[in-house]
Design a protein around this motif. Structure first.
Motif, PDB file in Angstrom:
ATOM      1  N   TYR A 105      -3.757   4.498  -3.901  1.00  0.00           N
ATOM      2  CA  TYR A 105      -5.067   3.946  -4.262  1.00  0.00           C
ATOM      3  C   TYR A 105      -6.179   4.974  -4.027  1.00  0.00           C
ATOM      4  O   TYR A 105      -7.270   4.830  -4.572  1.00  0.00           O
ATOM      5  CB  TYR A 105      -5.355   2.681  -3.457  1.00  0.00           C
ATOM      6  CG  TYR A 105      -4.581   1.482  -3.943  1.00  0.00           C
ATOM      7  CD1 TYR A 105      -4.999   0.756  -5.058  1.00  0.00           C
ATOM      8  CD2 TYR A 105      -3.413   1.082  -3.297  1.00  0.00           C
ATOM      9  CE1 TYR A 105      -4.278  -0.337  -5.515  1.00  0.00           C
ATOM     10  CE2 TYR A 105      -2.685  -0.014  -3.751  1.00  0.00           C
ATOM     11  CZ  TYR A 105      -3.124  -0.718  -4.856  1.00  0.00           C
ATOM     12  OH  TYR A 105      -2.389  -1.790  -5.317  1.00  0.00           O
ATOM     13  N   LEU A 117       0.800  -1.218   0.000  1.00  0.00           N
ATOM     14  CA  LEU A 117       0.000   0.000   0.000  1.00  0.00           C
ATOM     15  C   LEU A 117       0.837   1.275   0.000  1.00  0.00           C
ATOM     16  O   LEU A 117       0.496   2.259  -0.658  1.00  0.00           O
ATOM     17  CB  LEU A 117      -0.930  -0.017   1.224  1.00  0.00           C
ATOM     18  CG  LEU A 117      -2.157   0.893   1.211  1.00  0.00           C
ATOM     19  CD1 LEU A 117      -3.115   0.479   0.108  1.00  0.00           C
ATOM     20  CD2 LEU A 117      -2.862   0.853   2.563  1.00  0.00           C
ATOM     21  N   SER A 127      -2.555   6.512   0.683  1.00  0.00           N
ATOM     22  CA  SER A 127      -1.924   5.697  -0.358  1.00  0.00           C
ATOM     23  C   SER A 127      -2.312   6.191  -1.743  1.00  0.00           C
ATOM     24  O   SER A 127      -3.256   6.972  -1.912  1.00  0.00           O
ATOM     25  CB  SER A 127      -2.353   4.234  -0.208  1.00  0.00           C
ATOM     26  OG  SER A 127      -3.663   4.038  -0.714  1.00  0.00           O
TER      27      SER A 127
END
Length: 263
Positions: free
Chosen positions: A245, A2, A243
């Motif tokens: 993401y 991550l 992160s």
């Protein structure tokens, strides 16, 4: 992983969520974890836990009272000196204050809570902004509370007021810093099973002369997943927000409470 190769600052290192945030950041591939707390022994504990993982993350320890701007500046400078950049700041430091109610609270006592939870958090955030602006990238996550979202039976009015102010300020920061490539989000925690909450239940069990499990189940029955989430789980939810993401996410609030509160 991550947080592969990222440099992460975590404030408020302690026996509960704070140290778990640092450990999970290292587990998720961070190249450097800068840990900060008022007490050096808590930093040593965090370093030992990270080293026990056998990961490559370098740990930098910095004693820091976030209510003191010069100490916040020193923390940011230590991170830049050690790593040359700051990719993420996790604002976990807090002051709970008295268990009180807005109708009867000693409002003077709210000042210390506000100084830490709102002004101190903003001071540390401001301290890392220049470096993040120079990089044109960075992510900040504010550790917030379910008490901002729903009124708990426990008296937490001062604590909730300070965190509500922080939640609002986080949206301002997201709007202001977005053009510089800096994201700011909040994660609202509910009950978290870890050392602090376990100690609370053990104390309540003694006071009420009932088993700890009975008290735990009394809370868990109101949580859709049927249990109290662990502080490790909640730490990972917070780290998701810093992160890559979550690169499209800013100004958002994430509820990490097992569904106990649903907006």
């Amino acid at each position: 992983m991550l947080l592969k190769d990222k440099i992460v600052i975590v404030s408020g290192i302690g026996p509960g969520l704070g140290v778990k945030l640092a450990v999970e950041a290292a587990r998720e591939g961070a190249a450097g974890v800068v840990v900060a707390a008022r007490s050096a022994d808590k930093l040593d504990d965090a370093e030992a836990r990270i080293k026990a993982l056998g990961v490559k993350a370098k740990v930098v320890k910095q004693v820091c009272d976030i209510t003191q701007r010069e100490q916040c500046d020193a923390l940011a400078a230590a991170a830049v000196k050690a790593f040359g950049r700051v990719d993420a700041l996790v604002n976990s430091a807090f002051q709970h204050g008295e268990m009180d109610y807005a109708s009867t609270a000693n409002l003077d006592a709210w000042n210390e809570v506000m100084q830490t939870n709102l002004f101190g958090t903003l001071k540390l955030t401001q301290a890392v902004i220049p470096q993040m602006k120079s990089q044109k990238s960075g992510a900040v996550v504010m550790i917030n509370t379910m008490a901002v979202r729903t009124i708990p039976p426990l008296g937490e009015a001062g604590y909730a007021a300070s965190k509500a102010a922080l939640a609002n300020s986080s949206k301002w920061l997201a709007k202001e810093l977005g053009p510089d490539g800096i994201r700011v989000n909040s994660v609202h925690m509910g009950w978290m099973w870890g050392a602090p909450v376990q100690g609370y239940f053990e104390w309540q069990a003694q006071e009420k002369k009932v088993p700890v499990e009975e008290l735990v189940q009394g809370i868990a029955r109101h949580i859709p997943i049927g249990r109290i989430p662990t502080d490790d789980e909640c730490a990972r939810a917070a780290l998701f927000l810093v992160s890559d993401y979550a690169s499209a996410v800013t100004g958002a609030t994430l509820d990490a409470n097992g569904g106990m509160y649903m907006p």
